[in-house]
Scaffold this motif. Structure first.
Motif, PDB file in Angstrom:
ATOM      1  N   HIS A 197       0.988  -1.180   0.033  1.00 42.28           N
ATOM      2  CA  HIS A 197      -0.006  -0.195   0.243  1.00 42.28           C
ATOM      3  C   HIS A 197       0.888   1.440  -0.245  1.00 42.28           C
ATOM      4  O   HIS A 197       0.376   2.602  -0.149  1.00 42.28           O
ATOM      5  CB  HIS A 197      -1.632   0.170   0.617  1.00 42.28           C
ATOM      6  N   SER A 198       2.082   1.061   0.563  1.00 42.23           N
ATOM      7  CA  SER A 198       3.071   2.650   0.407  1.00 42.23           C
ATOM      8  C   SER A 198       4.106   2.205   0.656  1.00 42.23           C
ATOM      9  O   SER A 198       4.744   0.181   0.952  1.00 42.23           O
ATOM     10  CB  SER A 198       2.596   3.271   1.546  1.00 42.23           C
ATOM     11  N   ASN A 234       2.066  -7.876   0.992  1.00 40.55           N
ATOM     12  CA  ASN A 234       0.895  -8.930   1.536  1.00 40.55           C
ATOM     13  C   ASN A 234       0.558  -9.629   0.233  1.00 40.55           C
ATOM     14  O   ASN A 234       1.063  -9.189  -1.145  1.00 40.55           O
ATOM     15  CB  ASN A 234       0.232  -8.355   1.697  1.00 40.55           C
ATOM     16  N   GLY A 235       0.851 -10.501   0.036  1.00 42.13           N
ATOM     17  CA  GLY A 235       0.737 -11.777  -1.129  1.00 42.13           C
ATOM     18  C   GLY A 235       0.345 -13.273  -0.869  1.00 42.13           C
ATOM     19  O   GLY A 235       0.450 -13.496   0.578  1.00 42.13           O
ATOM     20  N   ALA A 283       2.002 -14.867   2.641  1.00 42.18           N
ATOM     21  CA  ALA A 283       3.203 -14.404   3.641  1.00 42.18           C
ATOM     22  C   ALA A 283       2.755 -12.611   3.142  1.00 42.18           C
ATOM     23  O   ALA A 283       1.837 -11.756   2.907  1.00 42.18           O
ATOM     24  CB  ALA A 283       4.080 -14.310   2.259  1.00 42.18           C
ATOM     25  N   LYS A 284       4.022 -11.936   4.812  1.00 38.99           N
ATOM     26  CA  LYS A 284       3.599 -10.493   4.846  1.00 38.99           C
ATOM     27  C   LYS A 284       5.059  -9.976   5.152  1.00 38.99           C
ATOM     28  O   LYS A 284       5.589 -10.643   6.213  1.00 38.99           O
ATOM     29  CB  LYS A 284       2.399 -10.401   6.157  1.00 38.99           C
ATOM     30  N   GLY A 285       5.388  -9.662   4.848  1.00 37.05           N
ATOM     31  CA  GLY A 285       6.644  -8.285   5.094  1.00 37.05           C
ATOM     32  C   GLY A 285       7.206  -9.200   3.603  1.00 37.05           C
ATOM     33  O   GLY A 285       6.948  -9.821   3.064  1.00 37.05           O
ATOM     34  N   ASP A 286       8.287  -7.823   3.090  1.00 37.27           N
ATOM     35  CA  ASP A 286       8.240  -8.175   2.050  1.00 37.27           C
ATOM     36  C   ASP A 286       9.979  -9.074   1.664  1.00 37.27           C
ATOM     37  O   ASP A 286       9.430  -9.890   0.184  1.00 37.27           O
ATOM     38  CB  ASP A 286       9.610  -6.769   1.555  1.00 37.27           C
ATOM     39  N   GLU A 287      10.321  -9.246   2.254  1.00 37.92           N
ATOM     40  CA  GLU A 287      10.992 -10.195   2.367  1.00 37.92           C
ATOM     41  C   GLU A 287      10.107 -12.089   2.195  1.00 37.92           C
ATOM     42  O   GLU A 287      11.002 -12.391   1.265  1.00 37.92           O
ATOM     43  CB  GLU A 287      12.146 -10.848   3.388  1.00 37.92           C
ATOM     44  N   SER A 288       9.555 -11.557   2.860  1.00 29.02           N
ATOM     45  CA  SER A 288       8.311 -13.097   2.738  1.00 29.02           C
ATOM     46  C   SER A 288       7.630 -13.203   1.327  1.00 29.02           C
ATOM     47  O   SER A 288       7.234 -14.385   0.949  1.00 29.02           O
ATOM     48  CB  SER A 288       7.866 -13.289   4.109  1.00 29.02           C
ATOM     49  N   VAL A 289       7.410 -11.387   0.826  1.00 31.47           N
ATOM     50  CA  VAL A 289       6.746 -12.114  -0.352  1.00 31.47           C
ATOM     51  C   VAL A 289       7.422 -12.797  -1.173  1.00 31.47           C
ATOM     52  O   VAL A 289       6.785 -12.978  -2.372  1.00 31.47           O
ATOM     53  CB  VAL A 289       5.406 -10.431  -0.450  1.00 31.47           C
TER      54      VAL A 289
END
Length: 64
Positions: free
Chosen positions: A18-19, A25-26, A38-44
């Motif tokens: 969202h920003s 989120n994915g 998944a949540k979080g840039d690395e996890s996504v």
């Protein structure tokens, strides 16, 4: 707008951020029934890699 969350009946990959400061989120769903979130840039990023790998190895729909 329709719900973009993938399901086994409507498979695919959905990623949102969202920003610049918010975590990504994915989620994905495959016709075979496999789903992941998944949540979080690395996890996504890992989720996208997992989706790509799963699609290459998937043998088909659940129950077939």
């Amino acid at each position: 707008m329709a719900d973009l969350t993938p399901t086994p009946d409507n498979p695919g990959l959905h990623v949102s951020k969202h920003s610049v400061y918010a975590p990504a989120n994915g989620s994905y769903a495959c016709r075979c029934g496999e789903t992941q979130q998944a949540k979080g840039d690395e996890s996504v990023r890992d989720l996208v890699t997992g989706w790509t790998d799963h699609r290459a190895a998937c043998t088909g729909r659940k129950g077939q």
